[in-house]
Structure formats: structure tokens, C-alpha cells
Design a protein around this motif. Structure first.
Motif, PDB file in Angstrom:
ATOM      1  N   GLY A   1       0.812  -1.210   0.000  1.00 16.72           N
ATOM      2  CA  GLY A   1       0.000   0.000   0.000  1.00 16.72           C
ATOM      3  C   GLY A   1       0.844   1.257   0.000  1.00 16.72           C
ATOM      4  O   GLY A   1       0.491   2.259  -0.637  1.00 16.72           O
ATOM      5  N   ALA A   2       1.967   1.227   0.732  1.00 18.02           N
ATOM      6  CA  ALA A   2       2.849   2.390   0.779  1.00 18.02           C
ATOM      7  C   ALA A   2       3.445   2.694  -0.591  1.00 18.02           C
ATOM      8  O   ALA A   2       3.594   3.856  -0.980  1.00 18.02           O
ATOM      9  CB  ALA A   2       3.953   2.162   1.806  1.00 18.02           C
ATOM     10  N   LEU A   3       3.799   1.648  -1.344  1.00 16.08           N
ATOM     11  CA  LEU A   3       4.347   1.850  -2.682  1.00 16.08           C
ATOM     12  C   LEU A   3       3.299   2.440  -3.623  1.00 16.08           C
ATOM     13  O   LEU A   3       3.600   3.341  -4.416  1.00 16.08           O
ATOM     14  CB  LEU A   3       4.870   0.526  -3.243  1.00 16.08           C
ATOM     15  CG  LEU A   3       6.137  -0.040  -2.584  1.00 16.08           C
ATOM     16  CD1 LEU A   3       6.462  -1.409  -3.169  1.00 16.08           C
ATOM     17  CD2 LEU A   3       7.308   0.897  -2.748  1.00 16.08           C
ATOM     18  N   MET A   4       2.077   1.935  -3.547  1.00 22.79           N
ATOM     19  CA  MET A   4       1.021   2.438  -4.435  1.00 22.79           C
ATOM     20  C   MET A   4       0.670   3.882  -4.111  1.00 22.79           C
ATOM     21  O   MET A   4       0.436   4.701  -5.006  1.00 22.79           O
ATOM     22  CB  MET A   4      -0.220   1.554  -4.329  1.00 22.79           C
ATOM     23  CG  MET A   4      -0.006   0.143  -4.829  1.00 22.79           C
ATOM     24  SD  MET A   4      -1.527  -0.831  -4.898  1.00 22.79           S
ATOM     25  CE  MET A   4      -2.399  -0.009  -6.227  1.00 22.79           C
ATOM     26  N   GLY A   5       0.625   4.214  -2.818  1.00 23.53           N
ATOM     27  CA  GLY A   5       0.284   5.576  -2.436  1.00 23.53           C
ATOM     28  C   GLY A   5       1.465   6.520  -2.480  1.00 23.53           C
ATOM     29  O   GLY A   5       1.280   7.738  -2.612  1.00 23.53           O
TER      30      GLY A   5
ATOM     31  N   ALA B   1      -7.785   7.578  -2.189  1.00 27.76           N
ATOM     32  CA  ALA B   1      -7.284   7.195  -0.862  1.00 27.76           C
ATOM     33  C   ALA B   1      -8.132   6.090  -0.249  1.00 27.76           C
ATOM     34  O   ALA B   1      -7.611   5.241   0.484  1.00 27.76           O
ATOM     35  CB  ALA B   1      -7.269   8.418   0.054  1.00 27.76           C
ATOM     36  N   THR B   2      -9.427   6.071  -0.530  1.00 27.41           N
ATOM     37  CA  THR B   2     -10.299   5.017  -0.020  1.00 27.41           C
ATOM     38  C   THR B   2      -9.871   3.642  -0.538  1.00 27.41           C
ATOM     39  O   THR B   2      -9.828   2.661   0.215  1.00 27.41           O
ATOM     40  CB  THR B   2     -11.761   5.293  -0.418  1.00 27.41           C
ATOM     41  OG1 THR B   2     -12.177   6.546   0.139  1.00 27.41           O
ATOM     42  CG2 THR B   2     -12.681   4.194   0.088  1.00 27.41           C
ATOM     43  N   ILE B   3      -9.547   3.567  -1.819  1.00 30.95           N
ATOM     44  CA  ILE B   3      -9.078   2.303  -2.380  1.00 30.95           C
ATOM     45  C   ILE B   3      -7.748   1.899  -1.757  1.00 30.95           C
ATOM     46  O   ILE B   3      -7.495   0.709  -1.490  1.00 30.95           O
ATOM     47  CB  ILE B   3      -8.934   2.409  -3.907  1.00 30.95           C
ATOM     48  CG1 ILE B   3     -10.300   2.713  -4.537  1.00 30.95           C
ATOM     49  CG2 ILE B   3      -8.373   1.116  -4.490  1.00 30.95           C
ATOM     50  CD1 ILE B   3     -11.339   1.641  -4.320  1.00 30.95           C
ATOM     51  N   LEU B   4      -6.882   2.864  -1.483  1.00 33.89           N
ATOM     52  CA  LEU B   4      -5.603   2.553  -0.858  1.00 33.89           C
ATOM     53  C   LEU B   4      -5.787   1.994   0.549  1.00 33.89           C
ATOM     54  O   LEU B   4      -5.031   1.128   0.989  1.00 33.89           O
ATOM     55  CB  LEU B   4      -4.718   3.805  -0.808  1.00 33.89           C
ATOM     56  CG  LEU B   4      -4.165   4.286  -2.155  1.00 33.89           C
ATOM     57  CD1 LEU B   4      -3.376   5.575  -1.973  1.00 33.89           C
ATOM     58  CD2 LEU B   4      -3.305   3.209  -2.800  1.00 33.89           C
ATOM     59  N   VAL B   5      -6.795   2.497   1.259  1.00 29.87           N
ATOM     60  CA  VAL B   5      -7.108   1.945   2.586  1.00 29.87           C
ATOM     61  C   VAL B   5      -7.487   0.478   2.471  1.00 29.87           C
ATOM     62  O   VAL B   5      -7.035  -0.374   3.253  1.00 29.87           O
ATOM     63  CB  VAL B   5      -8.236   2.751   3.253  1.00 29.87           C
ATOM     64  CG1 VAL B   5      -8.729   2.054   4.520  1.00 29.87           C
ATOM     65  CG2 VAL B   5      -7.760   4.155   3.593  1.00 29.87           C
ATOM     66  N   LEU B   6      -8.310   0.159   1.474  1.00 27.37           N
ATOM     67  CA  LEU B   6      -8.699  -1.238   1.258  1.00 27.37           C
ATOM     68  C   LEU B   6      -7.491  -2.097   0.909  1.00 27.37           C
ATOM     69  O   LEU B   6      -7.374  -3.245   1.350  1.00 27.37           O
ATOM     70  CB  LEU B   6      -9.745  -1.316   0.139  1.00 27.37           C
ATOM     71  CG  LEU B   6     -11.140  -0.786   0.465  1.00 27.37           C
ATOM     72  CD1 LEU B   6     -12.018  -0.801  -0.786  1.00 27.37           C
ATOM     73  CD2 LEU B   6     -11.783  -1.598   1.577  1.00 27.37           C
ATOM     74  N   VAL B   7      -6.569  -1.555   0.115  1.00 25.14           N
ATOM     75  CA  VAL B   7      -5.356  -2.290  -0.243  1.00 25.14           C
ATOM     76  C   VAL B   7      -4.536  -2.602   0.998  1.00 25.14           C
ATOM     77  O   VAL B   7      -4.047  -3.734   1.178  1.00 25.14           O
ATOM     78  CB  VAL B   7      -4.517  -1.482  -1.260  1.00 25.14           C
ATOM     79  CG1 VAL B   7      -3.156  -2.139  -1.479  1.00 25.14           C
ATOM     80  CG2 VAL B   7      -5.256  -1.374  -2.587  1.00 25.14           C
ATOM     81  N   PHE B   8      -4.385  -1.629   1.892  1.00 25.86           N
ATOM     82  CA  PHE B   8      -3.658  -1.848   3.134  1.00 25.86           C
ATOM     83  C   PHE B   8      -4.309  -2.950   3.963  1.00 25.86           C
ATOM     84  O   PHE B   8      -3.627  -3.849   4.477  1.00 25.86           O
ATOM     85  CB  PHE B   8      -3.620  -0.546   3.952  1.00 25.86           C
ATOM     86  CG  PHE B   8      -2.416   0.302   3.690  1.00 25.86           C
ATOM     87  CD1 PHE B   8      -1.168  -0.064   4.170  1.00 25.86           C
ATOM     88  CD2 PHE B   8      -2.524   1.475   2.971  1.00 25.86           C
ATOM     89  CE1 PHE B   8      -0.057   0.720   3.945  1.00 25.86           C
ATOM     90  CE2 PHE B   8      -1.425   2.270   2.734  1.00 25.86           C
ATOM     91  CZ  PHE B   8      -0.179   1.893   3.221  1.00 25.86           C
ATOM     92  N   LEU B   9      -5.612  -2.890   4.109  1.00 26.39           N
ATOM     93  CA  LEU B   9      -6.318  -3.868   4.943  1.00 26.39           C
ATOM     94  C   LEU B   9      -6.213  -5.277   4.371  1.00 26.39           C
ATOM     95  O   LEU B   9      -5.951  -6.245   5.103  1.00 26.39           O
ATOM     96  CB  LEU B   9      -7.785  -3.455   5.081  1.00 26.39           C
ATOM     97  CG  LEU B   9      -8.062  -2.156   5.844  1.00 26.39           C
ATOM     98  CD1 LEU B   9      -9.547  -1.807   5.805  1.00 26.39           C
ATOM     99  CD2 LEU B   9      -7.577  -2.258   7.282  1.00 26.39           C
ATOM    100  N   ILE B  10      -6.414  -5.410   3.071  1.00 24.58           N
ATOM    101  CA  ILE B  10      -6.345  -6.729   2.446  1.00 24.58           C
ATOM    102  C   ILE B  10      -4.917  -7.275   2.499  1.00 24.58           C
ATOM    103  O   ILE B  10      -4.703  -8.472   2.757  1.00 24.58           O
ATOM    104  CB  ILE B  10      -6.849  -6.659   0.995  1.00 24.58           C
ATOM    105  CG1 ILE B  10      -8.344  -6.302   0.979  1.00 24.58           C
ATOM    106  CG2 ILE B  10      -6.619  -7.979   0.268  1.00 24.58           C
ATOM    107  CD1 ILE B  10      -8.907  -6.065  -0.403  1.00 24.58           C
TER     108      ILE B  10
END
Length: 307
Positions: free
Chosen positions: A241-245, A279-288
Motif C-alpha cells: 500500500g505504501a508503494l502504491m500511495g 485514498a479510499t481504495i488505498l485503505v482497502l489495499v492496506f487492509l487486504i
């Protein structure tokens, strides 16, 4: 295992709501988004009021958030201030950043873990000291410096690659941007693997495997490396997630129109719908990613069981 997954999925709900609420509140204090729609001139009161009503900005922030979340659960992330659907921007941006992230993760796994294992097995020797110095230099140099230097040397001076990435952004054009994006994380993976290998090489189970007369390669791969990868997998999982964001700098250097580019444009134009949506999608990426990492623990170490 099934009950554990269900419990984790239920725990994600309040985390997701809390994270998106915080993001929504932070983005809404960036400034007046209506001011950017009228260009250099200030909007007249009538036009400003009409635009605020059109985009729902005349309502209280909490009501805007509830309306936004209601739309999100139906797959509607809103409309950007230029009239384009946010989902359309996501459809063109996320595949590009996903490919870039995959290339970066491959570099982290192959190069980082390999150097870490070699350094950990030769602790205190010339190879180990060289790897430690090299990774420290990579960590100390900012990403934008590494990106511009490699872009100039390989793309402009030596013409080995194209200095920019085309709009399609195929995997072969993302090798250098992926390396730049993964540079700092790769250094951390190397040092983390090296430390874990050096510590576990003195463990009792490794000594027992050696005393049994098992081949050195099998001891390293089946016993030492498998247990040493747990902290590395944790880091890589959270790093996705950090790389994507955090690809804003890399995407700007190589002219990649991905997630980082869209978030940058959204912040620059004070486009709250775009910034919050991405940012909402990035939150989901972090959680998954965190859930997948937790499930991988039992694969790496059979002693770990989930109730």
C-alpha cells in the motif's frame, strides 16, 4: 482458519470507516475547492452557490461524509470537478500503478532477500560490510535524486532506455521506475533479511538440522530462510500500500499517469472527490494486504495456528 478470516473481515469495518472519515476530514480542510473552478478570477456569489449545491458542498461535513459513504458502498466514488467520473480515473490509473508496484515488489523479493541472505550468512565479512554500506547509502539518498540521476544516465546520456514511460505503461518500460520506487524499501528488506538470517542461524533448530547431516542448501532453504522470512513478509505486505500511495515522486519523474499522479493533481486542484476516492481504495489495499500477510504466517511457520 475460517472463523479467524471472518473475524478479521469484521474488524476491518470500523478500521475502514475510521480511516476514511479521517481522510475525508483532512481533505476538506485543504481549502475552498470552488475557488479553483473559476480559474484566476474569483467566482461570483451566484455561481459559487450553484457549484456548492451541485457538488453537495453546501451541506455539513458529517452529512457530506455519510452521503459519500452511501455512494461508495454502491460503487459510486463521485464525480471530479471537471465532470469526469472518479471510477473512470481509477480504471485508467490503478492498473498502471499496480504494474509499477508489482515490478517494485519483485525487485524487493529477488534482490533484497538474496542480498540479505548472502550478507547474513557471511556476517562480519567483506560482502556483509559492503552490503550494509550500500544499503545505507540507498536509504540516505532521496528517491527523487535517485530517479533523476538514473533517468539522466540511462535515458538521456547513454540512451539505454526511454527517459519517460508511454501512456500504456507496459512492464518493460516500468523496470527502471520500479527499481527507483523500490530502492529504499529494497534496502530495508536487505537489512531486515540479513538481521533475521544472522539471528536464526544460531538457533537450536538450525544446529539440530546441521547435526543430522542435512545438506547445507536444505538447511538454509527449508529451515533457516523459511523462519527468517516472517518479519520480511510483514514488511513487504505493509509496503504494498505504501508503494502504491507513495509513487507520486516516481510517477512525476517518469511521466506515469498512475495513482500518484491523480492524487497529486487532485491535491493541486483541491478536488476532494478524486483525492478521497483514490485514498479510499488505498485503505482497502492496506487492509487486504495485512490480512494476506497474517495468513501467510501459518504457511511459513506451521507452529502458528489461528483459532
Amino acid at each position: 482458519m475460517g472463523r479467524y478470516v471472518i473475524r478479521r473481515l469484521l474488524q476491518m469495518i470500523p478500521v475502514f470507516i475510521g480511516a476514511t472519515l479521517l481522510l475525508f476530514l483532512m481533505v476538506n480542510v485543504m481549502g475552498d475547492p470552488i475557488a479553483g473552478l473559476c480559474g484566476d478570477r474569483q467566482c461570483d456569489p451566484t455561481t459559487a452557490a450553484q457549484l456548492q449545491k451541485q457538488f453537495g458542498l453546501d451541506k455539513p461535513v458529517w452529512q457530506q461524509y455519510l452521503t459519500y459513504m452511501g455512494h461508495v458502498f454502491t460503487g459510486d466514488f463521485g464525480t471530479a470537478f471537471n465532470g469526469q467520473e472518479v471510477t473512470e480515473l481509477m480504471a485508467t490509473s490503478y492498473p498502471v500503478t499496480l504494474r509499477l508496484t508489482i515490478v517494485a515488489i519483485i525487485f524487493e523479493i529477488i534482490v533484497g532477500v538474496t542480498l540479505g541472505v548472502i550478507s547474513g550468512l557471511r556476517r562480519g565479512r567483506v560482502v556483509d560490510n559492503s552490503v550494509l554500506v550500500a544499503t545505507l547509502v540507498v536509504i540516505a539518498i532521496p528517491t527523487f535524486v535517485t530517479g533523476y540521476v538514473l533517468q539522466y544516465l540511462l535515458g538521456v546520456k547513454w540512451s539505454v532506455i526511454s527517459p519517460t514511460v508511454s501512456s500504456d505503461a507496459p512492464f518493460d518500460e516500468l523496470i527502471l521506475p520500479g527499481l527507483v520506487l523500490a530502492s529504499v524499501s529494497l534496502a530495508y528488506v536487505t537489512r531486515l533479511t540479513r538481521t533475521s538470517i544472522a539471528e536464526n542461524s544460531r538457533a537450536d533448530y538450525v544446529r539440530t538440522a546441521v547435526a543430522k547431516g542435512l545438506p547445507r542448501r536444505r538447511v538454509i532453504v527449508r529451515h533457516l530462510l523459511r523462519n527468517s522470512l516472517i518479519p520480511v513478509v510483514t514488511f513487504i505486505g505493509t509496503d504494498i500500500g505504501a508503494l502504491m500511495g507513495g509513487a507520486i515522486v516516481t510517477e512525476r519523474i517518469f511521466n506515469i499517469h498512475g495513482v500518484g499522479y491523480q492524487i497529486y493533481q487532485g491535491i493541486l486542484r483541491q478536488n476532494t472527490q478524486t483525492v478521497v476516492g483514490f485514498a479510499t481504495i488505498l485503505v482497502l489495499v492496506f487492509l487486504i494486504a495485512n490480512l494476506v500477510v497474517d495468513l501467510l504466517y501459518s504457511v511459513l511457520d506451521p507452529r502458528i495456528r489461528y483459532a
